[in-house]
Design a protein around this motif. Structure first.
Motif, PDB file in Angstrom:
ATOM      1  N   ILE A 160      20.268  45.301  -1.298  1.00 26.40           N
ATOM      2  CA  ILE A 160      19.763  44.876   0.015  1.00 26.40           C
ATOM      3  C   ILE A 160      18.381  45.457   0.250  1.00 26.40           C
ATOM      4  N   GLU A 161      18.227  46.724  -0.067  1.00 23.87           N
ATOM      5  CA  GLU A 161      16.951  47.387   0.197  1.00 23.87           C
ATOM      6  C   GLU A 161      15.809  46.694  -0.557  1.00 23.87           C
ATOM      7  N   LEU A 167      11.100  40.438   0.704  1.00 28.52           N
ATOM      8  CA  LEU A 167      10.994  39.365   1.678  1.00 28.52           C
ATOM      9  C   LEU A 167      10.021  39.729   2.798  1.00 28.52           C
ATOM     10  N   ALA A 168      10.114  40.973   3.261  1.00 28.79           N
ATOM     11  CA  ALA A 168       9.212  41.436   4.323  1.00 28.79           C
ATOM     12  C   ALA A 168       7.770  41.318   3.849  1.00 28.79           C
ATOM     13  N   THR A 169       7.543  41.577   2.575  1.00 31.80           N
ATOM     14  CA  THR A 169       6.185  41.482   2.021  1.00 31.80           C
ATOM     15  C   THR A 169       5.719  40.034   1.974  1.00 31.80           C
ATOM     16  N   LEU A 170       6.561  39.157   1.453  1.00 29.48           N
ATOM     17  CA  LEU A 170       6.167  37.747   1.335  1.00 29.48           C
ATOM     18  C   LEU A 170       5.872  37.119   2.694  1.00 29.48           C
ATOM     19  N   LEU A 171       6.617  37.575   3.708  1.00 32.77           N
ATOM     20  CA  LEU A 171       6.434  37.009   5.045  1.00 32.77           C
ATOM     21  C   LEU A 171       5.454  37.834   5.877  1.00 32.77           C
ATOM     22  N   ASP A 172       5.022  38.970   5.337  1.00 36.30           N
ATOM     23  CA  ASP A 172       4.269  39.973   6.087  1.00 36.30           C
ATOM     24  C   ASP A 172       4.973  40.256   7.420  1.00 36.30           C
ATOM     25  N   PHE A 173       6.229  40.625   7.284  1.00 40.64           N
ATOM     26  CA  PHE A 173       7.090  40.925   8.436  1.00 40.64           C
ATOM     27  C   PHE A 173       6.979  42.427   8.720  1.00 40.64           C
ATOM     28  N   ASN A 174       7.044  42.796   9.999  1.00 35.27           N
ATOM     29  CA  ASN A 174       7.013  44.214  10.386  1.00 35.27           C
ATOM     30  C   ASN A 174       7.970  45.032   9.501  1.00 35.27           C
ATOM     31  N   PHE A 175       7.394  45.928   8.697  1.00 34.55           N
ATOM     32  CA  PHE A 175       8.180  46.589   7.641  1.00 34.55           C
ATOM     33  C   PHE A 175       9.299  47.467   8.201  1.00 34.55           C
ATOM     34  N   GLU A 177      10.994  46.937  10.777  1.00 38.30           N
ATOM     35  CA  GLU A 177      12.083  46.118  11.337  1.00 38.30           C
ATOM     36  C   GLU A 177      12.678  45.178  10.300  1.00 38.30           C
ATOM     37  N   ARG A 178      12.451  45.484   9.040  1.00 37.32           N
ATOM     38  CA  ARG A 178      12.829  44.528   7.989  1.00 37.32           C
ATOM     39  C   ARG A 178      14.325  44.264   7.906  1.00 37.32           C
ATOM     40  N   ARG A 179      15.143  45.225   8.353  1.00 36.79           N
ATOM     41  CA  ARG A 179      16.587  44.980   8.271  1.00 36.79           C
ATOM     42  C   ARG A 179      17.036  43.825   9.182  1.00 36.79           C
ATOM     43  N   ASN A 180      16.181  43.452  10.137  1.00 34.39           N
ATOM     44  CA  ASN A 180      16.477  42.238  10.909  1.00 34.39           C
ATOM     45  C   ASN A 180      16.567  41.026   9.989  1.00 34.39           C
ATOM     46  N   LEU A 181      15.728  41.017   8.957  1.00 37.00           N
ATOM     47  CA  LEU A 181      15.752  39.892   8.006  1.00 37.00           C
ATOM     48  C   LEU A 181      17.094  39.837   7.286  1.00 37.00           C
ATOM     49  N   THR A 182      17.572  41.000   6.879  1.00 39.44           N
ATOM     50  CA  THR A 182      18.877  41.078   6.223  1.00 39.44           C
ATOM     51  C   THR A 182      19.962  40.541   7.149  1.00 39.44           C
ATOM     52  N   ARG A 183      19.888  40.987   8.387  1.00 38.41           N
ATOM     53  CA  ARG A 183      20.892  40.591   9.371  1.00 38.41           C
ATOM     54  C   ARG A 183      20.861  39.065   9.596  1.00 38.41           C
ATOM     55  N   TRP A 184      19.679  38.533   9.803  1.00 35.07           N
ATOM     56  CA  TRP A 184      19.585  37.089  10.068  1.00 35.07           C
ATOM     57  C   TRP A 184      20.052  36.288   8.853  1.00 35.07           C
ATOM     58  N   SER A 185      19.708  36.789   7.692  1.00 41.63           N
ATOM     59  CA  SER A 185      20.134  36.118   6.469  1.00 41.63           C
ATOM     60  C   SER A 185      21.663  36.043   6.411  1.00 41.63           C
ATOM     61  N   ASP A 186      22.312  37.145   6.760  1.00 43.12           N
ATOM     62  CA  ASP A 186      23.780  37.165   6.772  1.00 43.12           C
ATOM     63  C   ASP A 186      24.334  36.245   7.859  1.00 43.12           C
ATOM     64  N   VAL A 187      23.676  36.271   9.016  1.00 41.06           N
ATOM     65  CA  VAL A 187      24.171  35.527  10.178  1.00 41.06           C
ATOM     66  C   VAL A 187      24.115  34.014   9.938  1.00 41.06           C
ATOM     67  N   VAL A 188      23.070  33.563   9.272  1.00 40.42           N
ATOM     68  CA  VAL A 188      22.918  32.118   9.056  1.00 40.42           C
ATOM     69  C   VAL A 188      24.137  31.536   8.342  1.00 40.42           C
ATOM     70  N   THR A 189      24.582  32.218   7.298  1.00 42.60           N
ATOM     71  CA  THR A 189      25.677  31.664   6.491  1.00 42.60           C
ATOM     72  C   THR A 189      27.048  32.165   6.962  1.00 42.60           C
ATOM     73  N   ALA A 190      27.083  32.845   8.110  1.00 43.96           N
ATOM     74  CA  ALA A 190      28.347  33.421   8.581  1.00 43.96           C
ATOM     75  C   ALA A 190      29.152  32.422   9.413  1.00 43.96           C
ATOM     76  N   SER A 191      30.429  32.681   9.512  1.00 43.63           N
ATOM     77  CA  SER A 191      31.246  31.949  10.471  1.00 43.63           C
ATOM     78  C   SER A 191      32.179  32.950  11.155  1.00 43.63           C
TER      79      SER A 191
END
Lengths: 419, 107
Positions: A160-161, A167-175, A177-191
């Motif tokens: 995960i790390e 991903l944070a680098t490719l998107l230039d996402f606030n480093f 807060e990068r675990r938000n990306l992990t969370r959203w990634s999980d949430v999208v495919t969750a039920s």
């Protein structure tokens, strides 16, 4: 896990017309292979009349999956006629006025081609050469933080790390807060009830936060001079000038899931393979020229995306079966990658396999994984840096898997490393 | 056996004797010419055997025969007018001496 379940026995005795290989519990206990094998042997284009996702066709042989994947004129990915995953709820609204997540994987040509080509240069070989040193540096740092003899969760600390940082680098996402990306990634495919989210409303709420964050980034990047990150590339792309806010979010979500859950589970699969096949691991350690081959083999053996789905645009006869317009057709990549007709001794991890690149994990045809070489590079660098520090990796506790017929991977792999 | 010359993006040359009927992709991968991946094995399904046909050979080998090849080529970032998928060029006496150039990488 229910230890009393014997999938070998069940796969042998259950009538074929009662097969439903989409059931999450099969993935939770990694029990699906005997079912896939029987389908490949006895009913390679199989109709499941009833499932949690409605009726669907299962295509389980390698060559048949290639045939469907490359026939996009009949078997559509387009969100307007369905979805590219079995569960319609992943990309289409579930709650009232809910989010719709259109993106280029869920488009047919010509719009697909235009959008895909906007993001493609970011993951082209030239750009990968440029970012490899950064990926190596980060991999070194993460591996240096691991202690010999300590038990830790490889998924959390390594897979995960590393993928989230990338991903944070490719998107230039606030480093920070990068675990938000992990969370959203999980949430999208969750039920609901799968351990990630409790309700569809919760999913909707979290994805709205994702939307707000990225809309803000998009506006900021659009107002600033162009940069090489993906959000800036999209914001300044003339081809995407007419992108709707929904399409933008859908594309972001595609990049997050496509760049995260996938490579994450190839990294986790690396640890599993190293543990289960110590002789193969040793073979690579003593001859590191084999690393690229071992990386392709890991991606095949793990198959992080278990399936992709298409929707038939017309009635179509395929291998003697009559597929009807509107039917859901599932290509089980996980099964294709275990097809004895194409891959010798397919259940085994073989580091120096002949033709290791000939696998189904990236899909084939116009929707083939655009980030495939980035994924391979990340996993290759991980193996290279791992061998500089450690000689062995052992799984020392219970492995837990994701109960999903889409993301084939792990939530926890307790490991111990040796020098 | 018809000959093929592969020239990598940084100018290295590889000369290969191809079997009649073998594709330019197969001749490269079976002789370990770097720079052609051929992930799908020649099924016109991946675009990782992309090459540029030398201008001198353009008339004989420069034009894709099938729509499906055009379609895969159109998704490449580094496509040029002389781009082909090398799995779709079958070697024959007529192509003896064929020269192809390789892109920096395949993806």
């Amino acid at each position: 896990m229910t230890p009393s379940v014997n999938d070998e026995e069940l796969a042998r005795t259950t009538p074929l017309d009662q097969f439903d290989v989409s059931r999450p519990e099969l993935y939770l206990r990694e029990g699906l292979h005997p079912y896939f094998k029987r389908l490949r042997d006895e009913d390679p284009v199989h109709y499941c009349k009833q499932s949690a996702y409605g009726p669907y066709w299962s295509v389980t042989r390698f060559e048949d999956c290639v045939a469907i994947d490359t026939n996009h004129k009949v078997f559509s990915s387009d969100a307007s006629v369905g979805s590219f995953v079995l569960d319609d709820a992943t990309l289409n609204p579930v709650v009232e006025n809910g989010l719709f997540l259109p993106n280029f994987l869920g488009m047919d040509p010509p719009r697909h081609d235009i959008h895909r080509k906007v993001v493609s240069p970011a993951v082209a070989p030239e750009n990968l050469e440029r970012i490899e040193p950064l990926i190596r540096q980060r991999s070194q740092k993460v591996l240096d933080s691991l202690s010999i003899g300590e038990t830790f969760n490889w998924v959390e600390r390594v897979s995960i790390e590393l993928t989230t940082m990338m991903l944070a680098t490719l998107l230039d996402f606030n480093f920070e807060e990068r675990r938000n990306l992990t969370r959203w990634s999980d949430v999208v495919t969750a039920s609901p009830g799968d351990g990630v989210i409790e309700s569809w409303e919760q999913r909707e709420k979290e994805l709205r936060q994702c939307e707000a964050t990225f809309q803000k980034m998009f506006a900021e990047r659009k107002a600033a001079p162009p940069k090489s990150d993906l959000i800036s590339m999209m914001a300044h792309s003339p081809e995407m000038a007419d992108i709707t806010p929904e399409e933008f979010l859908g594309t972001v979500v595609l990049l997050i899931v496509g760049g995260n859950d996938t490579t994450r589970n190839s990294m986790s699969g690396s640890a599993m393979a190293a543990h289960l096949y110590p002789a193969e691991f040793e073979k690579v350690r003593s001859n590191q020229a084999l690393i690229p081959s071992a990386v392709s083999e890991t991606i095949r053996w793990q198959t992080p995306i278990a399936h992709m789905r298409r929707t038939a645009l017309c009635d179509y006869e395929f291998r003697g079966k009559q597929i009807r317009k509107g039917d859901k057709v599932v290509m089980w990549y996980l099964s294709a990658n275990r097809d004895e007709r194409v891959i010798a001794n397919p259940m085994a991890f073989i580091a120096d396999r002949k033709n290791p690149r000939h696998h189904m994990s990236f899909g084939f045809g116009i929707h083939r994984c655009v980030g495939n070489r980035l994924a391979e590079m990340q996993v290759r660098v991980l193996w290279e840096e791992f061998f500089k520090r450690f000689s062995k990796i052992e799984v020392v506790g219970e492995v837990t898997r994701i109960p999903s017929c889409l993301i084939h991977g792990y939530t926890s792999i307790p490991v111990r490393l040796s020098k | 056996m018809p000959k093929i010359k592969y020239i990598t993006h940084d100018g290295k040359e590889y000369d290969v004797d191809a079997h009649e009927g073998a594709s330019v992709m197969e001749a490269a991968t079976s002789s370990n010419v770097p720079g052609i991946d051929g992930d799908c094995g020649g099924a016109l399904a991946c675009g990782t055997c992309h090459i540029y046909v030398d201008p001198a050979w353009f008339a004989k080998a420069g034009t894709p025969a099938q729509d499906a090849e055009q379609e895969m080529l159109s998704l490449l970032d580094n496509r040029q007018d002389n781009s082909r998928l090398s799995c779709q060029i079958s070697m024959s006496a007529e192509l003896d001496g064929l020269v192809v150039r390789l892109p920096r990488g395949q993806h």
